[in-house]
Scaffold this active site. Structure first.
Site, short mmCIF file in Angstrom:
data_model
loop_
_atom_site.label_atom_id
_atom_site.label_comp_id
_atom_site.label_asym_id
_atom_site.label_seq_id
_atom_site.Cartn_x
_atom_site.Cartn_y
_atom_site.Cartn_z
N TYR A 57 -33.14 -21.63 8.25
CA TYR A 57 -33.94 -22.86 8.21
C TYR A 57 -33.22 -23.93 7.40
CZ TYR A 57 -38.48 -22.59 10.44
OH TYR A 57 -39.49 -22.59 11.35
N GLU A 59 -34.42 -27.66 6.97
CA GLU A 59 -35.05 -28.98 6.98
C GLU A 59 -34.29 -29.96 6.09
OE1 GLU A 59 -37.07 -26.36 7.34
OE2 GLU A 59 -39.04 -26.97 8.12
N ASP A 203 -30.26 -44.68 27.15
CA ASP A 203 -30.42 -43.24 27.37
C ASP A 203 -29.30 -42.80 28.31
OD1 ASP A 203 -31.10 -40.71 28.15
OD2 ASP A 203 -33.25 -41.12 28.32
N THR A 229 -28.96 -36.24 25.87
CA THR A 229 -28.95 -34.79 25.80
C THR A 229 -27.49 -34.36 25.71
OG1 THR A 229 -28.99 -34.71 28.21
CG2 THR A 229 -31.09 -34.40 27.09
N LYS A 232 -25.74 -31.98 29.88
CA LYS A 232 -25.53 -32.39 31.28
C LYS A 232 -24.02 -32.59 31.48
CE LYS A 232 -30.20 -34.18 31.83
NZ LYS A 232 -30.90 -34.61 30.60
N ARG A 238 -28.24 -26.83 25.37
CA ARG A 238 -29.48 -27.60 25.51
C ARG A 238 -29.79 -28.22 24.15
NH1 ARG A 238 -31.28 -26.57 30.98
NH2 ARG A 238 -32.99 -27.92 30.41
N1 DSN Z 1 -34.73 -33.01 33.74
C1 DSN Z 1 -33.68 -34.00 33.61
C2 DSN Z 1 -33.00 -34.26 34.91
O1 DSN Z 1 -32.94 -33.35 35.72
O2 DSN Z 1 -32.50 -35.34 35.15
C3 DSN Z 1 -34.18 -35.26 33.01
O3 DSN Z 1 -34.96 -34.99 31.92
#
Ligand code: DSN
Length: 423
Positions: A57, A59, A203, A229, A232, A238
């Site tokens: 942990y 924080e 974003d 994120t 991707k 993740r």
């Molecule tokens: N779930 C993501 C996507 O597939 O683009 C976006 O949050």
């Protein structure tokens, strides 16, 4: 090709779960994964996510924690932060958001009050739920005003964005989305945001890897905050990051912790650090450019087969196919493709007359197949498989889908995926 059994401890402790993991490994090996938000992480990223760092942990932030025993964790998080700053050329990075939606919510917490107006791209036009769409908390707790794309070109209508911004005076403007096949003009958004004194949040979840690899312009000179994120095109675990100018660092950090979250997921932080190290390597630039080259080649091959592509093609990793002229609903096509070993998602297209759960399009992308080493020479074959699958879907020809599934698995056996067990 059968993958070897892996995960020895799990196989003994929980054979049922181990079998499911093994089945997923086999599925990811044998199928052509075209969902544009998915990828294959490296074995190193995968290992980092499975470390004892998850036992801790933490924080707070490095050097300012609420729990002791942070001798190593502080260094892990500092590595991730410094690498993020170097890869994206930003003054500040927070690597603690659990995923993209919490990262975006932190931006709201940092820069708006409940009930304030926010401007974002409408979900059915390619935006994201968290950009103020009605069913999301961001659309319920804030006043979401939405912009779209022009009919015909399917490009963002900056006259509309400017007019809405002048009229509605949003506190935050979001740019970026989940089904945007074209380059995002961060400079145009930045100019509008400055004019109305709004915070611009870029974003870049979908295109972070392309930005890192120089295959998409960077939002850094134009956006106040960058949300992404890490799993991707960036090819990490993740997770998510918020990056900003130094002047916004305090507000961003306070919003993530203690504003929204408790302890950061240290194993994820470690894997983000590994992914960022990989993204800093020259080979990642090649990867990012190859993703785009593959998407363009795939788009060309689909156009040649008579497919309607939203905006007429792509500048990035993503292709949005409108199947209206093929007389096959997106969901029917997506499910048939799945049976053929080609994994996509059904998706709305701009001005879709159909419902989101049964829309007119499918969304495909090239991050995963590029990670396996497929090049532009293979894209005509991928387009042929998609075409044959859609045709088979229209006719209900299951035998044709089974034949394609075999062809897909046979080709992919020659392109082992990163992170999956090998002989
Ligand atoms: N779930 C993501 C996507 O597939 O683009 C976006 O949050």
């Amino acid at each position: 090709m059968s993958l070897p059994i892996s995960h020895p401890a799990l196989s003994v402790a929980d054979p049922e779960l181990a079998a499911l993991v093994g089945a997923e490994e086999q599925l990811q090996a044998d199928t052509l994964r075209l969902i544009p938000s998915e990828n294959y992480v490296s074995a190193a990223v995968l290992e980092a996510t499975g470390t004892v760092l998850q036992n801790k942990y933490s924080e707070g932030y490095a050097g300012r924690r609420y729990y002791e025993g942070q001798q190593n964790i502080d260094q892990v998080e500092t590595l991730a932060v410094e690498r993020a700053k170097a890869v994206f050329g930003v003054e500040h990075a927070n690597v603690q958001p659990y995923s993209g939606s919490p990262a975006n919510l932190a931006a709201y917490l940092a820069f708006a009050e409940p009930g304030d107006t926010v401007l974002g791209m409408a979900l059915p036009m390619g935006g994201h739920l968290t950009h103020g769409w009605g069913v999301s908390a961001t659309g319920r707790w804030f006043r979401g005003v939405q912009y779209g794309v022009r009919p015909g070109s399917a490009l963002i209508d900056f006259d509309e964005v400017r007019d809405l911004a002048r009229k509605e005076r949003p506190k935050i403007i979001f740019c970026g989305g989940t089904a945007v096949p074209r380059t995002i003009d961060f400079a145009a958004f930045g100019e509008i945001a400055r004019e109305v004194d709004a915070v611009l949040v870029a974003d870049i979840a979908h295109i972070a890897g392309l930005v890192a690899g120089g295959a998409h312009p960077s939002p850094v000179p134009h956006a106040d905050v960058i949300s992404t994120t890490t799993h991707k095109t960036l090819r990490g675990p993740r997770g998510a990051m918020l990056m900003s100018r130094a002047s916004h660092a305090k507000a961003v950090d306070k919003a993530v912790f203690p504003g929204l979250q408790g302890g950061p997921h240290n194993h994820t932080t470690a894997a983000i650090a590994v992914a960022l190290r990989e993204a800093a390597a020259p080979s990642f630039r090649d990867y990012a450019h190859a993703v785009v080259a593959n998407a363009k080649a795939l788009a060309e091959a689909l156009l040649a087969r008579g497919y309607d592509l939203v905006s007429g093609g792509t500048d990035n990793h993503l292709v949005l196919i409108d199947l209206t002229s093929k007389d096959v609903p997106g969901k029917v096509a997506a499910k048939a493709l799945d049976r053929a070993g080609i994994v996509v998602n059904y998706n709305t297209v701009p001005f879709d007359p159909r419902k989101p759960f049964d829309p007119s399009g499918i969304r495909i992308g090239t991050p995963s197949l590029t990670s396996r080493g497929l090049g532009t020479d293979r894209m005509p074959l991928v387009a042929e498989w998609i075409d044959r699958s859609v045709t088979a879907a229209a006719k209900g020809d299951e035998d044709a889908l089974a034949v394609i599934r075999g062809e897909v698995a046979e080709l992919l056996a020659g392109y082992p995926a990163p992170g999956l067990p090998t002989d």
